[in-house]
Design an enzyme around this catalytic site. Sequence first.
Site, PDB file in Angstrom:
ATOM      1  N   ASP A  58      43.205  33.695  44.460  1.00  0.00           N
ATOM      2  CA  ASP A  58      43.396  34.425  43.199  1.00  0.00           C
ATOM      3  C   ASP A  58      44.767  35.111  43.228  1.00  0.00           C
ATOM      4  O   ASP A  58      44.880  36.316  43.409  1.00  0.00           O
ATOM      5  CB  ASP A  58      42.251  35.453  43.062  1.00  0.00           C
ATOM      6  CG  ASP A  58      42.263  36.158  41.727  1.00  0.00           C
ATOM      7  OD1 ASP A  58      42.851  35.641  40.767  1.00  0.00           O
ATOM      8  OD2 ASP A  58      41.658  37.254  41.650  1.00  0.00           O
TER       9      ASP A  58
HETATM   10  C1  SPV Z   1      38.124  38.930  38.882  1.00  0.00           C
HETATM   11  O1  SPV Z   1      36.901  38.815  38.970  1.00  0.00           O
HETATM   12  O2  SPV Z   1      38.893  37.974  38.847  1.00  0.00           O
HETATM   13  C2  SPV Z   1      38.737  40.257  38.802  1.00  0.00           C
HETATM   14  C3  SPV Z   1      37.993  41.391  39.296  1.00  0.00           C
HETATM   15  O3  SPV Z   1      39.855  40.368  38.367  1.00  0.00           O
HETATM   16  S1  SPV Z   1      38.462  41.699  40.913  1.00  0.00           S
HETATM   17  O4  SPV Z   1      38.421  40.481  41.675  1.00  0.00           O
HETATM   18  O5  SPV Z   1      37.498  42.679  41.291  1.00  0.00           O
HETATM   19  O6  SPV Z   1      39.790  42.280  40.931  1.00  0.00           O
HETATM   20 MG    MG Z   2      40.831  38.587  38.132  1.00  0.00          MG
END
Ligand code: SPV
Ligand code: MG
Length: 288
Positions: A58
């Site tokens: 991510d």
């Molecule tokens: C996601 O779920 O992609 C988020 C929330 O942005 S977190 O991973 O908690 O930052």
């Molecule tokens: Mg996110």
Amino acid sequence: MNLDTSKTARLRALLDRPTIACLVGARDGLTARIVEDAGFDGVWVSSFEVSASRALPDLGLLTMDECLGAAARVNEATSLPLLADCDTGFGGPINMARTVRQYEAAGIGGICVEDKVLPKRNSFLEGEQALERPEVFAHRVEAGVRVRRDPDFTIVARCEALIAGESMEEALRRANLYVEAGADAILIHSKQRDPGEVVEFARRWRQRTPLVAVPTTYNRWNLTEAEQAGISLVIYANQALRASVLAMRNVLSEIRLRGEAGAAEDSIASMKEIFSLTRTAEWEEWGA
Ligand code: SPV
Ligand code: MG
């Protein structure tokens, strides 16, 4: 809520209602259907989950088109309203403007954008989290608000100040700027193991603009406590993905160990259940 009401209006109603609402993260249509069957109010299309489902980190790697494609597939599978995670808005104000237009056209309830720089890093990763200058981010929010055609299309501004180690004053200052820019709600993110700083933020919040919280690390905070603290919407952002990873691991290692699939039969959904989740009978009827 009437299912004929648009998904934008339904997402907005969740934020505006006096009782707390709850979204769950989903990366695909099947997960969204399970979220709906479990009785939750809506779906969070998580950048973390959508990336992970492609075995990608991510880190803001996916393009707007890829994120939109995932959101559209989730949307197709559920009658619940969606809040789509759009990371930093994919660029500057014009990128944000196009994002809003495209997500609106796809029938998504609303989007959430965060005040970090592109490419952003997941909020729970160790190391530096680079914040966008608040005025720059506010300008981006303003562009999104300006171009939306449906006034119910929700734009949530996510404040990452506490994640980046900034002060509570800075978090409040940023969030106030984003409200001035037209944000419909503020997601105040925290990676503490207790809800202390989210509770303090909510206590010091003077605006009527609803607050959103993501209790991933402070996960012993229940919905009643969140509601009492003044939170309007809670997001369980990644539990469904994490559940499926663990379940798959356990089942596959059992099958590998025993050398037969039957060893795991009681731990997996039946084929009948999958036929039902995918509305197989309905589709066959249409083809008859
Ligand atoms: C996601 O779920 O992609 C988020 C929330 O942005 S977190 O991973 O908690 O930052
Ligand atoms: Mg996110």
